[in-house]
Design a protein around this motif. Structure first.
Motif, PDB file in Angstrom:
ATOM      1  N   ARG A 176       0.466   5.253   6.375  1.00  0.00           N
ATOM      2  CA  ARG A 176      -0.131   6.129   7.390  1.00  0.00           C
ATOM      3  C   ARG A 176       0.289   7.585   7.218  1.00  0.00           C
ATOM      4  N   LYS A 177       1.342   7.830   6.440  1.00  0.00           N
ATOM      5  CA  LYS A 177       1.795   9.197   6.201  1.00  0.00           C
ATOM      6  C   LYS A 177       1.212   9.789   4.910  1.00  0.00           C
ATOM      7  N   TYR A 178       0.445   8.987   4.175  1.00  0.00           N
ATOM      8  CA  TYR A 178      -0.189   9.480   2.959  1.00  0.00           C
ATOM      9  C   TYR A 178      -1.448  10.278   3.301  1.00  0.00           C
ATOM     10  N   PRO A 179      -1.812  11.270   2.488  1.00  0.00           N
ATOM     11  CA  PRO A 179      -3.037  12.052   2.731  1.00  0.00           C
ATOM     12  C   PRO A 179      -4.277  11.309   2.222  1.00  0.00           C
ATOM     13  N   LEU A 180      -4.580  10.186   2.849  1.00  0.00           N
ATOM     14  CA  LEU A 180      -5.677   9.340   2.399  1.00  0.00           C
ATOM     15  C   LEU A 180      -6.997   9.764   3.038  1.00  0.00           C
ATOM     16  N   GLY A 181      -8.071   9.382   2.387  1.00  0.00           N
ATOM     17  CA  GLY A 181      -9.378   9.609   2.989  1.00  0.00           C
ATOM     18  C   GLY A 181      -9.696   8.582   4.049  1.00  0.00           C
ATOM     19  N   ARG A 182      -9.131   7.374   3.884  1.00  0.00           N
ATOM     20  CA  ARG A 182      -9.377   6.295   4.839  1.00  0.00           C
ATOM     21  C   ARG A 182      -8.277   5.247   4.692  1.00  0.00           C
ATOM     22  N   LEU A 183      -7.789   4.754   5.814  1.00  0.00           N
ATOM     23  CA  LEU A 183      -6.814   3.664   5.811  1.00  0.00           C
ATOM     24  C   LEU A 183      -7.216   2.672   6.887  1.00  0.00           C
ATOM     25  N   GLU A 184      -7.443   1.418   6.468  1.00  0.00           N
ATOM     26  CA  GLU A 184      -7.913   0.402   7.402  1.00  0.00           C
ATOM     27  C   GLU A 184      -7.053  -0.852   7.279  1.00  0.00           C
ATOM     28  N   LEU A 185      -6.570  -1.328   8.424  1.00  0.00           N
ATOM     29  CA  LEU A 185      -5.865  -2.604   8.484  1.00  0.00           C
ATOM     30  C   LEU A 185      -6.888  -3.676   8.820  1.00  0.00           C
ATOM     31  N   VAL A 186      -6.968  -4.718   7.981  1.00  0.00           N
ATOM     32  CA  VAL A 186      -7.973  -5.765   8.138  1.00  0.00           C
ATOM     33  C   VAL A 186      -7.275  -7.090   8.406  1.00  0.00           C
ATOM     34  N   ASP A 187      -7.667  -7.765   9.484  1.00  0.00           N
ATOM     35  CA  ASP A 187      -7.044  -9.040   9.812  1.00  0.00           C
ATOM     36  C   ASP A 187      -8.020  -9.870  10.636  1.00  0.00           C
TER      37      ASP A 187
END
Length: 337
Positions: A176-187
Motif C-alpha cells: 500500500r506504500k508503493y506508488p502503484l497504479g492499482r492495488l486490489e485485495l481479492v478474496d
C-alpha cells in the motif's frame, strides 16, 4: 524462574517446549539447555506466534514425505509427522551472552519454548520502535519482503493480491506504500473487505476482480485462487506464488490463459533469498529489513488472538478447529511469575 546474567556459568537450565506428539495433539515437555559457548546467547521468550496455515499442516501430520526435508524449520527437533518441536516466530530478550547483546529484544526462527540458547548470528535485533508483541510477525513480513524482491513491482503497476489471509494481508500492508497504479485485495470472503478498508486499498470478490494486472501475488493456497490469478494476470506477466499447498493437489486449465497469454508462475519460497537479490542480500539482512518494516502500527491488525504458553496445547486444538483470524500470539510468563 530467574536466570542469572553472570558470565561463565555453564550448568544446564531447564526449559519447556511445545511438541506435536501425534496428529492433532501436543504437549509441553521439559528441555535441558546447554551451557553457553562463545558468541551464544540465552534468550527468555516474551512471545511466539502461530502461523495458522503451516502449523495446522504440521499439527495434523500432513507434511508430505517428499518435501519433509525442505519443510524442516531452522531449529526444529524430531521429524514429521511427529513427535516434532516446530515453530519459527519467536521474540525474546537476551538474558546471558556477549555484553553488547544483554537486554536486547530479538527475533529468532525458534519453536515455542520459554528459554533457549542460540548463536547470536541467528538472532535479529528488534528496533526500539517495534513492540515485542508485534515483532512475532517478523518471519511473516520476511515472506512478503521476499515476494516483493522476487516480483519487483514498478511505478504505476496494476497489482492484485489474491487471498487475504495472514501472508496476503501482510503483503498488501507493505504494497500500500508503493506508488502503484492499482492495488486490489481479492478474496472470496466478503468480510475481508473490512481489512482492505482499514489498509486503504481496493477490495473485490473473485467475480469482480480487475484483470490485466502487471503482477499477481497468489496467497490463498487454493486451486480456485491460483486459477483466478492466471485470469487476472496481463499478457506476458507474472503470478508470484506464495502459498504452500502441502499435500493438496492442484488442477489448472493450462490450455486457457497460461499458454495463450504467455504467463509465468514463479515460486517465492522463503528458504532462499529471491534470485534478483540473492547475490547482494543475506537471509539475515532480509530479516532485518522485515523487522524494520514493523514500525508501522498497521501490522497490529494481524495479531488477532492470544493464549498463555502453559495453555498452548489446548489452545491450538481449538484454534485449528475453526477458521478465521490471522496470527495467534503466545504470551510467556515473566520471571517473577
Amino acid at each position: 524462574m530467574t536466570i542469572s546474567q553472570e558470565q561463565g556459568i555453564h550448568q544446564p537450565v531447564k526449559a519447556e517446549a511445545y511438541w506435536v506428539t501425534e496428529s492433532g495433539h501436543g504437549e509441553l515437555r521439559p528441555e535441558a539447555l546447554p551451557g553457553l559457548e562463545e558468541n551464544e546467547a540465552l534468550v527468555r521468550t516474551l512471545y511466539s506466534g502461530v502461523s495458522r496455515g503451516t502449523e495446522r499442516v504440521v499439527h495434523q501430520g500432513r507434511v508430505p514425505q517428499r518435501v519433509a526435508d525442505l519443510m524442516h524449520a531452522p531449529h526444529q527437533e524430531g521429524e514429521f509427522p511427529g513427535p516434532v518441536k516446530y515453530g519459527y516466530l519467536n521474540v525474546g530478550v537476551v538474558e546471558r551472552g556477549p555484553k553488547e547483546w544483554l537486554g536486547k529484544t530479538v527475533f529468532s526462527l525458534h519453536p515455542h519454548q520459554d528459554y533457549y540458547v542460540l548463536p547470536v548470528s541467528q538472532l535479529t535485533p528488534i528496533p526500539e520502535d517495534v513492540p515485542a508483541r508485534r515483532a512475532v510477525l517478523t518471519g511473516i513480513v520476511e515472506v512478503a519482503v521476499n515476494a516483493l524482491w522476487e516480483a519487483g513491482p514498478r511505478l504505476g503497476d496494476r497489482v492484485a493480491v489474491v487471498g487475504g489471509g495472514l501472508v496476503g494481508g501482510v503483503l498488501a500492508t507493505l504494497l500500500r506504500k508503493y506508488p502503484l497504479g492499482r492495488l486490489e485485495l481479492v478474496d472470496a470472503d466478503p468480510d475481508k473487505q473490512e481489512l482492505a478498508e482499514k489498509l486503504g486499498i481496493d477490495f473485490a470478490l473473485p467475480e469482480n476482480a480487475q484483470e490485466d494486472c502487471d503482477v499477481v501475488f497468489h496467497c490463498s493456497a487454493s486451486n480456485e485462487g491460483l486459477k483466478l490469478s492466471l485470469q487476472l494476470a496481463g499478457d506476458d506477466s507474472d503470478v508470484i506464488e506464495l502459498s504452500w499447498f502441502a499435500d493438496k493437489e492442484v488442477t489448472l486449465p493450462l490450455g486457457e490463459d497460461f499458454h495463450a497469454r504467455r504467463l509465468n508462475i514463479r515460486s517465492s519460497q522463503v528458504g532462499a533469498v529471491a534470485l534478483p537479490r540473492r547475490h547482494r542480500r543475506t537471509n539475515a539482512q532480509r530479516l532485518e529489513t522485515a523487522a524494520a518494516a514493523l514500525s508501522d502500527p498497521m501490522f497490529d491488525t494481524f495479531l488477532t488472538s492470544e493464549c498463555q504458553f502453559r495453555n498452548l496445547p489446548g489452545s491450538l486444538v481449538k484454534l485449528f478447529e475453526k477458521p478465521g483470524g490471522f496470527c495467534h500470539v503466545v504470551a510467556y510468563p515473566k520471571p517473577e511469575e
